[in-house]
Design a protein around this motif. Structure first.
Motif, PDB file in Angstrom:
ATOM      1  N   ALA A  47     -17.137  16.008  -4.214  1.00 32.95           N
ATOM      2  CA  ALA A  47     -16.254  15.985  -5.385  1.00 32.95           C
ATOM      3  C   ALA A  47     -16.248  17.332  -6.097  1.00 32.95           C
ATOM      4  O   ALA A  47     -15.210  17.784  -6.586  1.00 32.95           O
ATOM      5  CB  ALA A  47     -16.680  14.875  -6.342  1.00 32.95           C
ATOM      6  N   GLU A  48     -17.398  17.988  -6.161  1.00 32.17           N
ATOM      7  CA  GLU A  48     -17.497  19.263  -6.876  1.00 32.17           C
ATOM      8  C   GLU A  48     -16.937  20.433  -6.066  1.00 32.17           C
ATOM      9  O   GLU A  48     -16.280  21.315  -6.616  1.00 32.17           O
ATOM     10  CB  GLU A  48     -18.967  19.543  -7.217  1.00 32.17           C
ATOM     11  N   GLN A  49     -17.209  20.456  -4.772  1.00 35.58           N
ATOM     12  CA  GLN A  49     -16.898  21.634  -3.972  1.00 35.58           C
ATOM     13  C   GLN A  49     -15.775  21.436  -2.959  1.00 35.58           C
ATOM     14  O   GLN A  49     -15.268  22.408  -2.403  1.00 35.58           O
ATOM     15  CB  GLN A  49     -18.162  22.097  -3.236  1.00 35.58           C
ATOM     16  N   GLY A  50     -15.399  20.184  -2.717  1.00 39.20           N
ATOM     17  CA  GLY A  50     -14.413  19.924  -1.674  1.00 39.20           C
ATOM     18  C   GLY A  50     -15.094  19.769  -0.325  1.00 39.20           C
ATOM     19  O   GLY A  50     -16.215  20.239  -0.122  1.00 39.20           O
ATOM     20  N   TYR A  51     -14.404  19.112   0.590  1.00 35.58           N
ATOM     21  CA  TYR A  51     -15.010  18.808   1.885  1.00 35.58           C
ATOM     22  C   TYR A  51     -15.367  20.064   2.668  1.00 35.58           C
ATOM     23  O   TYR A  51     -16.464  20.180   3.217  1.00 35.58           O
ATOM     24  CB  TYR A  51     -14.054  17.939   2.703  1.00 35.58           C
ATOM     25  N   ARG A  52     -14.458  21.019   2.721  1.00 37.08           N
ATOM     26  CA  ARG A  52     -14.676  22.188   3.573  1.00 37.08           C
ATOM     27  C   ARG A  52     -15.817  23.073   3.067  1.00 37.08           C
ATOM     28  O   ARG A  52     -16.589  23.620   3.858  1.00 37.08           O
ATOM     29  CB  ARG A  52     -13.385  22.988   3.696  1.00 37.08           C
ATOM     30  N   ALA A  53     -15.939  23.231   1.755  1.00 36.32           N
ATOM     31  CA  ALA A  53     -16.958  24.120   1.209  1.00 36.32           C
ATOM     32  C   ALA A  53     -18.339  23.477   1.163  1.00 36.32           C
ATOM     33  O   ALA A  53     -19.351  24.176   1.187  1.00 36.32           O
ATOM     34  CB  ALA A  53     -16.559  24.563  -0.195  1.00 36.32           C
TER      35      ALA A  53
END
Length: 214
Positions: A46-52
């Motif tokens: 949720a904080e960084q996104g799936y890819r990151a």
């Protein structure tokens, strides 16, 4: 083809490698550990996104050894799939509870119960949709499966609520109601707009009248 040639052919034909799957915990301690890993994964995604997001960060957030994370979730995809599945289980369980009580509900009550389902799981829904969107091109990722499953449950609720309702009509109504449920989440999630409480009340009133007319 002879038996020998069949053996030769099968020996040289590459076999598809099974996709890795999550390991199912069997003991209470393992179940609690997996729940903590899933919560950590949800927070980092949720904080960084799936890819990151990285598995190392997720293990650190869970205060667990990286080996423990990989023991239950062999890679980031498997963890994302488990989070989507957990969201689906929660929403399906909420709809099943409505189904069990639907005979005692009037149109307004049924409308409110259905509309509350996705609102109550709004954060989980947002994460699940983002995980599906980030991976929609990958084999095995089928965003429409969950939608169809939820519509089917709503159809079953309607046919139990009004047994005389033709199944074809119930299926059409389930599409309308599921769209109304999703739209109400969007109305709630918008941070600021004129008359927000009134707009939400109007939306609920429309769905209540829609079911009252059945």
């Amino acid at each position: 083809m002879s038996m020998a040639s069949q053996k030769s052919s099968s020996a040289t034909t590459p076999q598809a490698t099974p996709a890795p799957t999550a390991k199912e915990p069997k003991r209470k301690r393992g179940i609690a550990r997996v729940a903590k890993l899933l919560d950590a994964g949800a927070a980092v995604f949720a904080e960084q996104g799936y890819r990151a997001a990285t598995m190392t960060e997720i293990a650190a957030r869970a205060e667990a050894p990286i080996g423990s994370l990989y023991q239950f979730f062999p890679n980031k995809d498997v963890l994302a799939d488990a989070l989507v599945a957990r969201y689906a289980e929660h929403v399906e369980a909420a709809l099943d509870r409505i189904r069990a009580q639907v005979a005692d509900l009037d149109g307004s009550q049924l409308a409110d119960r259905l509309l509350d389902v996705l609102v109550a799981h709004a954060a989980e829904r947002s994460l699940a949709l983002s995980l599906l969107d980030a991976r929609w091109e990958q084999p095995g990722v089928r965003p429409g499966v969950l939608r169809e499953s939820l519509r089917k449950r709503i159809t079953e609720i309607l046919t139990l609520w009004r047994p005389q309702l033709p199944e074809e009509q119930a299926e059409v109504m389930s599409v309308v109601l599921f769209q109304a449920m999703k739209s109400l989440v969007q109305l709630h999630e918008e941070k600021r707009y004129p008359g927000k409480p009134e707009a939400i009340a109007h939306w609920r009133g429309w769905v209540q009248r829609y079911l009252a007319d059945v």
